[in-house]
Design a protein around this motif. Structure first.
Motif, PDB file in Angstrom:
ATOM      1  N   ALA A  51       0.814  -1.215   0.000  1.00 53.69           N
ATOM      2  CA  ALA A  51       0.000   0.000   0.000  1.00 53.69           C
ATOM      3  C   ALA A  51       0.850   1.268   0.000  1.00 53.69           C
ATOM      4  CB  ALA A  51      -0.933   0.014   1.211  1.00 53.69           C
ATOM      5  N   ALA A  52       2.150   1.121   0.197  1.00 52.80           N
ATOM      6  CA  ALA A  52       3.026   2.296   0.215  1.00 52.80           C
ATOM      7  C   ALA A  52       3.124   2.907  -1.180  1.00 52.80           C
ATOM      8  CB  ALA A  52       4.415   1.910   0.717  1.00 52.80           C
ATOM      9  N   GLY A  53       3.461   4.166  -1.220  1.00 51.14           N
ATOM     10  CA  GLY A  53       3.553   4.866  -2.497  1.00 51.14           C
ATOM     11  C   GLY A  53       4.621   4.285  -3.413  1.00 51.14           C
ATOM     12  N   SER A  54       4.384   4.442  -4.704  1.00 51.53           N
ATOM     13  CA  SER A  54       5.346   3.945  -5.690  1.00 51.53           C
ATOM     14  C   SER A  54       6.557   4.866  -5.770  1.00 51.53           C
ATOM     15  CB  SER A  54       4.676   3.849  -7.060  1.00 51.53           C
ATOM     16  OG  SER A  54       5.620   3.566  -8.064  1.00 51.53           O
ATOM     17  N   ALA A  55       7.736   4.248  -5.813  1.00 53.72           N
ATOM     18  CA  ALA A  55       8.983   5.002  -5.974  1.00 53.72           C
ATOM     19  C   ALA A  55       9.598   4.702  -7.339  1.00 53.72           C
ATOM     20  CB  ALA A  55       9.958   4.651  -4.853  1.00 53.72           C
ATOM     21  N   GLY A  56       8.804   4.099  -8.229  1.00 55.27           N
ATOM     22  CA  GLY A  56       9.285   3.760  -9.558  1.00 55.27           C
ATOM     23  C   GLY A  56       9.068   2.287  -9.846  1.00 55.27           C
ATOM     24  N   THR A  57       9.678   1.789 -10.890  1.00 55.36           N
ATOM     25  CA  THR A  57       9.570   0.374 -11.251  1.00 55.36           C
ATOM     26  C   THR A  57      10.938  -0.165 -11.663  1.00 55.36           C
ATOM     27  OG1 THR A  57       9.036   0.908 -13.558  1.00 55.36           O
ATOM     28  CG2 THR A  57       7.176   0.594 -12.039  1.00 55.36           C
TER      29      THR A  57
END
Length: 257
Positions: A51-57
């Motif tokens: 559920a944590a925010g995306s920091a990229g892929t």
């Protein structure tokens, strides 16, 4: 060469073989390779939970440096079920269940200063919004479309207000809306946005805002085509539009205050 046996790995070096098992305390950073079931990129999270925010892929097949590991949300992935999360050097956290490391256990030092789960949920308490956070998310999802609709083109702040049952937000721009929200309802710089929370960005113009649907995902107009309303992430808004992320806020609208 490494051969997988169930959840374990046999490492063969020359004529010698050894089974690599977890349990030993690693002394330094390690490496691994991302492998997903579908071949799609693996989302990097700002904290060890989905559920944590995306920091990229990270693309499938990419070798990564794991500078530390920690315990987080239990996830089932390509390599089984585990609560181990890997911190990728210079990036964020990825579940160990999609990383081939040669071991089911820890292979890197313990992480320090791990972000804790958010204690704040989305709430309309005291705001007198016509719709609850859950109702606003349901309405937002029902509005998803990929064709051009003029009433969605450039109207991010009004769209959020409509999701909560208003006809307008009462603010001239998304950025102005952010500045008008009382401090007790704002969470500056936090990317752990609960479903229903409103994310805000600034730029040289009007800024941008969008609604969270949970799991680090949001619904936004225009990001995937003018007049559309589609799923996105904080990272995509920042990279594609060059916007500066400000934080998230409870659904406070000037029109109602």
């Amino acid at each position: 060469m490494r051969i997988r046996i169930g959840k374990r790995t046999v490492a063969v070096v020359g004529a010698a073989a050894a089974i690599v098992l977890g349990g030993a305390t690693p002394a330094r950073a390690a490496t691994g390779t991302v492998h997903t079931d579908s071949g799609a990129p693996l989302t990097v999270r700002s904290a060890p939970r989905t559920a944590a925010g995306s920091a990229g892929t990270i693309a499938d097949g990419t070798a990564v440096t794991i500078d530390c590991q920690t315990t987080g949300e239990t996830v089932t992935g390509k390599y089984g079920t585990s609560n181990i999360w890997d911190h990728v050097e210079g990036s964020g956290y990825i579940t160990d269940t999609y990383v081939y490391t040669g071991s089911d256990g820890r292979i890197a030092p313990d992480c320090t200063d791990v972000p804790t789960p958010p204690t704040t949920a989305c709430s309309t308490s005291g705001l007198n919004d016509p719709n609850t956070c859950a109702q606003a998310v349901t309405k937002a999802k029902s509005r998803i479309h990929t064709n051009y609709i003029a009433s969605y083109d450039g109207w991010c702040d009004r769209i959020n207000a409509e999701n909560y049952g208003f006809t307008a937000s009462g603010s001239n721009t998304a950025y102005i809306h952010w500045t008008q929200i009382p401090s007790q309802y704002k969470h500056a710089n936090s990317t752990d946005v609960p479903a229903g929370g409103l994310a805000f960005f600034s730029s040289s113009g009007a800024g941008h805002t969008m609604i969270s649907i949970g799991g680090g995902k949001f619904l936004s107009n225009d990001i995937n085509g003018a007049g559309t309303y589609t799923e996105t992430t904080i990272a995509q808004i920042k990279s594609k539009w060059g916007q500066t992320y400000l934080g998230w806020a409870q659904p406070w609208f000037k029109v109602n205050h």
